[in-house]
Design a protein around this motif. Sequence first.
Motif, PDB file in Angstrom:
ATOM      1  N   ALA A  31       0.839  -1.202   0.000  1.00 43.91           N
ATOM      2  CA  ALA A  31       0.000   0.000   0.000  1.00 43.91           C
ATOM      3  C   ALA A  31       0.871   1.248   0.000  1.00 43.91           C
ATOM      4  CB  ALA A  31      -0.913  -0.001   1.218  1.00 43.91           C
ATOM      5  N   GLN A  32       0.427   2.258  -0.714  1.00 38.29           N
ATOM      6  CA  GLN A  32       1.171   3.515  -0.807  1.00 38.29           C
ATOM      7  C   GLN A  32       0.288   4.656  -0.321  1.00 38.29           C
ATOM      8  OE1 GLN A  32       2.812   4.038  -4.727  1.00 38.29           O
ATOM      9  NE2 GLN A  32       3.659   1.982  -4.770  1.00 38.29           N
ATOM     10  N   ASP A  36      -3.743   6.493  -5.203  1.00 40.06           N
ATOM     11  CA  ASP A  36      -4.976   5.805  -5.579  1.00 40.06           C
ATOM     12  C   ASP A  36      -4.626   4.610  -6.451  1.00 40.06           C
ATOM     13  OD1 ASP A  36      -6.885   7.565  -4.432  1.00 40.06           O
ATOM     14  OD2 ASP A  36      -6.779   8.901  -6.171  1.00 40.06           O
ATOM     15  N   LYS A  37      -5.470   3.582  -6.390  1.00 38.47           N
ATOM     16  CA  LYS A  37      -5.371   2.473  -7.336  1.00 38.47           C
ATOM     17  C   LYS A  37      -6.077   2.942  -8.600  1.00 38.47           C
ATOM     18  CE  LYS A  37      -5.550  -1.143  -3.840  1.00 38.47           C
ATOM     19  NZ  LYS A  37      -6.354  -2.264  -3.301  1.00 38.47           N
ATOM     20  N   TYR A  72      -0.638   2.073  -8.843  1.00 38.78           N
ATOM     21  CA  TYR A  72      -0.714   3.214  -7.927  1.00 38.78           C
ATOM     22  C   TYR A  72      -0.313   4.495  -8.650  1.00 38.78           C
ATOM     23  CZ  TYR A  72      -1.283   0.471  -3.632  1.00 38.78           C
ATOM     24  OH  TYR A  72      -1.761  -0.332  -2.628  1.00 38.78           O
TER      25      TYR A  72
END
Length: 93
Positions: A31-32, A36-37, A72
């Motif tokens: 996760a970053q 956003d994905k 991402y």
Amino acid sequence: MNVRTAITAAALAASLAGALATAAKAGPAPAQPGADKCYGIALAGKNDCAAGAGTTCAGTSTVDYDPGHWKYVAKGTCEGMKTPTGHGMLTPM
């Protein structure tokens, strides 16, 4: 072991190492925060994860701009990204 056998063994070992490395990163990218994905923008083999059948996750997309794969991107920029097939999407198609 002759030279030909040694070369073949080395090539097989390199192939196996590559396959193991690919399998090791087959999960989603970490996760970053602040990202956003974004679906539909990833190039083949450059996705951060996948949605749908026939995929195992990060780096496994086989076509460019597949709407079922995400990458991402900086928060708030996804839907403004234009590709040859349309714009980025925050949800899979």
